[in-house]
Write an enzyme that holds these catalytic residues in place. Structure first.
Site, mmCIF file in Angstrom:
data_model
loop_
_atom_site.group_PDB
_atom_site.id
_atom_site.type_symbol
_atom_site.label_atom_id
_atom_site.label_comp_id
_atom_site.label_asym_id
_atom_site.label_seq_id
_atom_site.Cartn_x
_atom_site.Cartn_y
_atom_site.Cartn_z
ATOM 1 N N ALA A 91 -9.301 0.300 1.735
ATOM 2 C CA ALA A 91 -9.815 1.627 1.390
ATOM 3 C C ALA A 91 -10.871 1.589 0.298
ATOM 4 O O ALA A 91 -11.201 2.614 -0.291
ATOM 5 C CB ALA A 91 -8.654 2.519 0.963
ATOM 6 N N ASN A 112 -2.170 -2.176 -2.295
ATOM 7 C CA ASN A 112 -3.133 -2.967 -1.528
ATOM 8 C C ASN A 112 -4.537 -2.926 -2.115
ATOM 9 O O ASN A 112 -5.249 -3.930 -2.114
ATOM 10 C CB ASN A 112 -3.117 -2.549 -0.059
ATOM 11 N N HIS A 160 -11.452 5.935 -5.100
ATOM 12 C CA HIS A 160 -11.371 4.654 -5.806
ATOM 13 C C HIS A 160 -12.759 4.302 -6.311
ATOM 14 O O HIS A 160 -13.694 4.153 -5.519
ATOM 15 C CB HIS A 160 -10.891 3.531 -4.870
#
Lengths: 272, 272
Positions: free
Chosen positions: B125, B192, B222
């Site tokens: 991601a 992750n 993020h």
């Protein structure tokens, strides 16, 4: 251990060769070629493990190498990529601008599929290609904004028609906004970044490029904004120019070395 | 055409299987396994080309598949990765958090080298892993800032010790700042992303993670800032949650599909 043939012994080719010679890339540089033989001789003189200097580009791929690395020019790609693949060698292409020519792209892509060989394009001086290629089918827009010192833009074809005096720019100024296809034609020094981004995303006619001249910067900055159903990706890289070759960003060389290292290693491969 | 065995038939495994079944990934899904057999049966029922449902995880890699795709859990990686590699299969790992355990990482990395097999970790991601791994040896600092709605943070181990009432947060608030190693322990849902960034750069003890609760956001964002001799990389991804599984970002699934597609194709491979 993979055997590598190097096409192009200029600044970038030399740094790749040294990375092989010093073991950063676990491979053997067996053959090198440059149009200018002096460059080949000069490169060979810098290496502990001497490669063979071949007399023409075809001898690079007809010899038993596993991988050819191009660090020469767009013409070198257009003229030789197909023959290298037909000689059953994988190929790393640094001059990714060559692939903006759709017929060149198609010939190389078809040859890869037919001959079961792979052409690798390092991410170069930008970041985030891993995410952009993943969302390729869901992209609505991709914009690249490149900011450079006015001196780095001097001599671009753009200024033949647009009479901007770069020496008079005293604050960050947008001097171009258009398609990647136009940007590549008018600002040849920006070709590889625009080309790679176009190929990984929306193509050169849909990718938008802005060029900003900033008299206060010492860096080459590339900012990418990509939007679509998945959300939004923004990446910005402020590149310190390479000390050996100020026209190249250090990241462009490091990403080439990482790409080749990864090809030559059986290990954990990180990233899409 | 490569034959794929799938370990894990939950939401992510199902989307990968459908990408194979519909030809987005040019491969053949031949065997599937899940601890919960109902999930395997349910997945198989959704596919035109029916894979064989195997009775245990070892049958995935002892059968003649070329590649095993793990979309199960960290335990599934720790317990089975070595045996899969020893069975001479390449492996895609979605639960990259398992590799934060240094002994697991080392065993898998050594097995890749010895057995000449490859383990692939999709970028997940986040974006910009292509650049960060390239500058790995020149990094001074890497900071990940994750911003989520307070509801997405509920239930994290962190709140056992820190009595923050997430329902009372009415503006963006930094609730954690520490090493990736600590972040992974206290916020398992962030594992992750923190793990992959750590592995590609400075490791989990040097990578800094900030977590911000923002009651006004609907996205998982993020942002990564990496600095070093090369310059500075900033990447930001605002992820729309996947409609089938709101706990997963759409990009995480798309980057897994792109990684597997690329493994299964001889073509132009874009990006480092």
């Amino acid at each position: 251990m993979k055997r590598i043939g190097l096409l192009g012994c200029g600044s970038i080719g030399t740094q790749i060769a040294i990375a092989i010679d010093t073991g950063i890339i676990p491979a053997k540089l067996t053959h090198i070629f440059d149009e200018d033989k002096e460059k080949s001789v000069s490169l060979a003189s810098k290496l502990k493990n001497k490669p063979e200097i071949v007399e023409n580009v075809h001898l690079l791929s007809s010899n038993p190498v596993d991988l050819v690395v191009e660090a020469a020019s767009q013409d070198a790609v257009s003229d030789n990529a197909l023959s290298i693949l037909q000689n059953r060698k994988d190929l790393v292409i640094m001059s990714s601008g060559a692939l903006l020519d759709e017929s060149v792209f198609e010939i190389i892509s078809d040859a890869c599929k037919e001959l079961k060989k792979t052409v690798y394009l390092p991410s170069g001086a930008i970041s985030g290609i891993d995410a952009i290629k993943s969302v390729k089918n869901e992209l609505d827009s991709v914009v690249l904004t490149t900011t450079k010192h006015p001196n780095s833009l001097k001599g671009a074809k753009f200024f033949d028609d647009f009479k901007i005096n770069l020496d008079e720019i005293n604050e960050p100024s947008t001097i171009f906004e258009g398609t990647a296809s136009e940007a590549v034609r008018l600002f040849p020094k920006n070709i590889n970044v625009s080309a790679l981004l176009s190929i990984s995303g929306l193509g050169s006619h849909e990718t938008i490029v802005k060029i900003i001249a900033d008299p206060n910067t010492t860096k080459n900055t590339h900012e990418i904004t990509a939007r679509g159903k998945f959300g939004q990706i923004t990446t910005k890289i402020e590149n310190v120019p390479d000390s050996d070759n100020p026209r190249t960003s250090r990241l462009a060389i490091l990403s080439a070395i990482e790409t080749i290292r990864s090809i030559c290693t059986s290990d954990i491969k990180i990233g899409t």
